[in-house]
Design a protein around this motif. Structure first.
Motif: not given
Length: 127
Positions: A46-56, A63-67, A81-88
């Motif tokens: 499953e997809f988590v996150a993505a950005l273009n080359w200059d991060s714009t 469901s993951l954008r807050d953490r 990829l910084q992950m916070t408040n990790l869950k099982p």
């Protein structure tokens, strides 16, 4: 070709944080977007996150954008990829991805618009 090497996975307690890193090498000039996917045992990737080359332009699985936070160090060719408040339920193998297309296509489906993949890094969330 582009080579991707992930690092930073490991064992973390619920509520903890981890930062994954993905170092790109090779013909990185052909890459327009970077991303992260994950695959838990018995589940589809499953997809988590993505950005273009200059991060714009940055995209997250809703469901993951807050953490989770994706970022890049262009000079070092490293994507984080910084992950916070990790869950099982975050426990999975996390894969770095690179695409010649725009970041908006990386989030489509299960990575069919991704051309290059890292080997994956295991994230285990357990007390």
């Amino acid at each position: 070709q582009v080579q991707l090497v992930e690092s930073g996975g490991g064992l973390v307690q619920p509520g903890g944080s981890l930062r994954l890193s993905c170092t790109a090498s090779g013909r990185t000039s052909s890459i327009n977007a970077m991303g992260w996917f994950r695959q838990a045992p018995g589940k589809e990737r499953e997809f988590v996150a993505a950005l273009n080359w200059d991060s714009t332009k940055i995209y997250y699985e809703d469901s993951l954008r807050d953490r989770f936070t994706i970022s890049r160090n262009i000079a070092k060719n490293v994507t984080y990829l910084q992950m916070t408040n990790l869950k099982p339920e975050d426990m999975a193998v996390y894969y770095c991805a690179a695409s010649r297309g725009p970041a908006s296509t990386v989030q489509v489906g299960n990575g069919e618009y991704v051309q290059f993949w890292g080997q994956g890094t295991q994230v285990t969330v357990s007390s």
